[in-house]
Scaffold this motif. Structure first.
Motif, PDB file in Angstrom:
ATOM      1  N   LEU A 166     -20.244 -19.340  23.144  1.00 25.91           N
ATOM      2  CA  LEU A 166     -19.012 -18.566  23.188  1.00 25.91           C
ATOM      3  C   LEU A 166     -17.884 -19.433  23.734  1.00 25.91           C
ATOM      4  CD1 LEU A 166     -21.551 -16.552  24.223  1.00 25.91           C
ATOM      5  CD2 LEU A 166     -19.722 -14.873  23.986  1.00 25.91           C
ATOM      6  N   VAL A 167     -16.675 -19.129  23.326  1.00 27.37           N
ATOM      7  CA  VAL A 167     -15.494 -19.821  23.822  1.00 27.37           C
ATOM      8  C   VAL A 167     -14.850 -18.951  24.886  1.00 27.37           C
ATOM      9  CG1 VAL A 167     -13.251 -20.818  23.244  1.00 27.37           C
ATOM     10  CG2 VAL A 167     -15.143 -20.944  21.602  1.00 27.37           C
ATOM     11  N   GLY A 168     -14.751 -19.484  26.101  1.00 24.76           N
ATOM     12  CA  GLY A 168     -14.155 -18.741  27.190  1.00 24.76           C
ATOM     13  C   GLY A 168     -12.695 -19.085  27.390  1.00 24.76           C
ATOM     14  N   GLY A 169     -11.971 -18.172  28.038  1.00 21.22           N
ATOM     15  CA  GLY A 169     -10.580 -18.447  28.350  1.00 21.22           C
ATOM     16  C   GLY A 169      -9.737 -17.187  28.401  1.00 21.22           C
ATOM     17  N   SER A 170      -8.487 -17.370  28.797  1.00 17.48           N
ATOM     18  CA  SER A 170      -7.571 -16.233  28.903  1.00 17.48           C
ATOM     19  C   SER A 170      -6.250 -16.516  28.192  1.00 17.48           C
ATOM     20  CB  SER A 170      -7.295 -15.910  30.374  1.00 17.48           C
ATOM     21  OG  SER A 170      -6.730 -17.020  31.046  1.00 17.48           O
ATOM     22  N   SER A 171      -6.264 -17.464  27.274  1.00 19.30           N
ATOM     23  CA  SER A 171      -5.048 -17.865  26.576  1.00 19.30           C
ATOM     24  C   SER A 171      -5.185 -17.630  25.078  1.00 19.30           C
ATOM     25  CB  SER A 171      -4.747 -19.343  26.815  1.00 19.30           C
ATOM     26  OG  SER A 171      -5.742 -20.150  26.206  1.00 19.30           O
ATOM     27  N   SER A 220     -18.209 -21.861  26.993  1.00 18.60           N
ATOM     28  CA  SER A 220     -17.465 -23.093  27.265  1.00 18.60           C
ATOM     29  C   SER A 220     -15.995 -22.784  27.439  1.00 18.60           C
ATOM     30  CB  SER A 220     -17.654 -24.096  26.127  1.00 18.60           C
ATOM     31  OG  SER A 220     -16.951 -25.299  26.409  1.00 18.60           O
ATOM     32  N   GLY A 221     -15.450 -23.107  28.611  1.00 18.37           N
ATOM     33  CA  GLY A 221     -14.026 -22.995  28.881  1.00 18.37           C
ATOM     34  C   GLY A 221     -13.462 -24.365  29.189  1.00 18.37           C
ATOM     35  N   ILE A 222     -12.188 -24.410  29.565  1.00 13.15           N
ATOM     36  CA  ILE A 222     -11.574 -25.705  29.883  1.00 13.15           C
ATOM     37  C   ILE A 222     -11.300 -25.850  31.373  1.00 13.15           C
ATOM     38  CG2 ILE A 222     -10.580 -25.974  27.592  1.00 13.15           C
ATOM     39  CD1 ILE A 222      -7.864 -25.234  28.814  1.00 13.15           C
ATOM     40  N   GLY A 223     -11.596 -24.811  32.158  1.00 16.28           N
ATOM     41  CA  GLY A 223     -11.405 -24.915  33.595  1.00 16.28           C
ATOM     42  C   GLY A 223      -9.945 -24.788  33.998  1.00 16.28           C
ATOM     43  N   PRO A 251     -17.916 -16.574  18.911  1.00 16.39           N
ATOM     44  CA  PRO A 251     -17.552 -15.417  19.727  1.00 16.39           C
ATOM     45  C   PRO A 251     -16.574 -15.819  20.828  1.00 16.39           C
ATOM     46  CG  PRO A 251     -19.935 -15.575  19.454  1.00 16.39           C
ATOM     47  CD  PRO A 251     -19.362 -16.853  18.945  1.00 16.39           C
ATOM     48  N   PHE A 252     -15.787 -14.854  21.271  1.00 21.45           N
ATOM     49  CA  PHE A 252     -14.761 -15.094  22.280  1.00 21.45           C
ATOM     50  C   PHE A 252     -15.134 -14.364  23.558  1.00 21.45           C
ATOM     51  CE2 PHE A 252     -10.229 -14.100  23.766  1.00 21.45           C
ATOM     52  CZ  PHE A 252     -10.109 -15.321  24.416  1.00 21.45           C
ATOM     53  N   PHE A 253     -15.006 -15.067  24.689  1.00 23.95           N
ATOM     54  CA  PHE A 253     -15.358 -14.540  26.008  1.00 23.95           C
ATOM     55  C   PHE A 253     -14.123 -14.599  26.897  1.00 23.95           C
ATOM     56  CE2 PHE A 253     -17.094 -14.363  30.215  1.00 23.95           C
ATOM     57  CZ  PHE A 253     -18.307 -13.705  30.130  1.00 23.95           C
ATOM     58  N   PRO A 254     -13.243 -13.580  26.852  1.00 28.58           N
ATOM     59  CA  PRO A 254     -12.081 -13.583  27.745  1.00 28.58           C
ATOM     60  C   PRO A 254     -12.530 -13.565  29.207  1.00 28.58           C
ATOM     61  CG  PRO A 254     -11.860 -11.903  26.050  1.00 28.58           C
ATOM     62  CD  PRO A 254     -13.273 -12.377  26.007  1.00 28.58           C
ATOM     63  N   SER A 255     -11.758 -14.234  30.058  1.00 27.47           N
ATOM     64  CA  SER A 255     -12.145 -14.320  31.461  1.00 27.47           C
ATOM     65  C   SER A 255     -11.748 -13.083  32.261  1.00 27.47           C
ATOM     66  CB  SER A 255     -11.509 -15.560  32.095  1.00 27.47           C
ATOM     67  OG  SER A 255     -10.100 -15.527  31.932  1.00 27.47           O
ATOM     68  N   ALA A 256     -11.070 -12.133  31.611  1.00 27.29           N
ATOM     69  CA  ALA A 256     -10.683 -10.876  32.248  1.00 27.29           C
ATOM     70  C   ALA A 256     -10.573  -9.815  31.161  1.00 27.29           C
ATOM     71  CB  ALA A 256      -9.363 -11.038  33.006  1.00 27.29           C
ATOM     72  N   HIS A 257     -10.283  -8.595  31.577  1.00 29.72           N
ATOM     73  CA  HIS A 257     -10.109  -7.503  30.615  1.00 29.72           C
ATOM     74  C   HIS A 257      -8.732  -7.652  29.967  1.00 29.72           C
ATOM     75  CE1 HIS A 257     -10.972  -3.602  28.852  1.00 29.72           C
ATOM     76  NE2 HIS A 257      -9.738  -3.229  29.138  1.00 29.72           N
ATOM     77  N   LEU A 258      -8.710  -8.208  28.771  1.00 30.13           N
ATOM     78  CA  LEU A 258      -7.457  -8.553  28.087  1.00 30.13           C
ATOM     79  C   LEU A 258      -7.506  -8.034  26.648  1.00 30.13           C
ATOM     80  CD1 LEU A 258      -7.275 -12.249  29.380  1.00 30.13           C
ATOM     81  CD2 LEU A 258      -5.877 -10.325  30.196  1.00 30.13           C
TER      82      LEU A 258
END
Length: 325
Positions: A169-174, A108-111, A187-194
């Protein structure tokens, strides 16, 4: 052993009701074949109101795939959490979890597209608070116990198959997304390699006294298409890869971080860039990736070409990956 993923977003810019029906049915059949061959995961996603018919209803598609398969996982990556009714989503995921014996994974992300929020009359500025409410509600709902939701007592049944709850999982890049995941022990799912964001997430786990883990894309996460003649495939079908790459790029402002981000304006630029890769089986095996993400129906790809790509991978790459493990 590396993880093998087949991605479907059902994009077709020239789609009609008849051709889209054929595309959806073909995707389910391809998922069935992938399941039989040993592919690990079918991945799908959510976008709304897109002229090229990008899949808007990932859980409906996931249900069709789960019903047609026996062992493969289906990852919805990602839903736009604040656009969903929390109670109804809790029910839908619970039912799919029961039907599949726990094979559904939800990110789940926020778009990042305000127009999608406008379409559903959801306030863009409240997306963080709505995401918090959604995640908190799902976790309470899946206990099967009564709880207070927006000032009233509610109860969601049935309880899901997976305990304590389906994989979420919680998605996002912030940092806000990482902090949200840590606070809830998700769990955390970054949207890129961070990796710096993974470090921040781990620090917040310690702060909140919760447990979790990170599922992060690699430094390189190409989308793969298998072909016995890549030159011919690029010449014939490169426009499909470019259409999807440019559509996705048009949604991403400079601060959006994504594992799949293209700046190409032509097919030749896209090929040189390496975000989309058309490879022979030998070339694919030589990539040495941790995750092999097949995208057989990219950008409205003809169905027969998509089937050939998947078959080449399953018959000429996957067995050799197994032998190496």
């Amino acid at each position: 052993m590396p993880v093998s993923v087949v991605r479907f977003n059902l994009v077709d810019p020239a789609g009609t009701p008849e051709t889209l029906a054929a595309r959806y049915q073909a995707a389910v059949e391809m998922a069935r074949y992938a399941d039989e061959q040993g592919i690990d995961t079918v991945q799908t996603e959510e976008h709304h109101g897109v002229a090229n018919n990008w899949l808007p209803s990932p859980f409906t598609f996931a249900g069709a795939v789960l019903g047609a398969t026996k062992r493969i996982a289906v990852t919805v990556s990602a839903i736009i959490g604040p656009l969903h009714d929390p109670l109804r989503l809790a029910e839908d995921i619970a039912v799919l979890d029961l039907l599949s014996g726990g094979r559904l994974v939800t990110v789940s992300g926020i778009g990042y597209r305000p127009e999608e929020y406008a379409q559903f009359d959801v306030e863009w500025k409240r997306r963080g608070k709505l995401q918090d409410e959604l995640l908190e509600t799902l976790l309470k709902a899946w206990t099967g116990e009564e709880f207070t939701y927006r000032g009233r007592r509610v109860r969601v049944t049935p309880r899901p198959f997976t305990q304590p709850h389906p994989l979420l999982l919680v998605g996002g890049s912030s940092q806000a997304a990482a902090r949200r995941a840590a606070r809830l022990g998700l769990p955390f799912f970054p949207s890129a390699h961070l990796p710096e964001l993974e470090t921040y997430y781990n620090e917040r786990l310690g702060e909140y006294g919760t447990e979790g883990w990170t599922m992060m894309p690699g430094k390189v996460t190409p989308l793969l298409h298998l072909s016995e003649d890549p030159d011919r495939t690029w010449a014939t079908y490169g426009k499909h890869f470019l259409h999807e790459a440019r559509t996705y790029a048009s949604w991403q402002s400079g601060d959006i971080k994504s594992a799949v981000k293209s700046g190409a304006a032509t097919v030749d630029e896209l090929r040189a860039e390496g975000v989309y890769r058309v490879l022979t089986p030998d070339e694919c095996l030589a990539q040495g990736l941790d995750n092999y993400i097949l995208h057989p129906l990219s950008g409205g790809m003809p169905l027969d070409e998509g089937r050939r790509s998947l078959q080449l991978y399953c018959e000429n790459v996957l067995p050799r990956l197994k032998d190496q493990s």
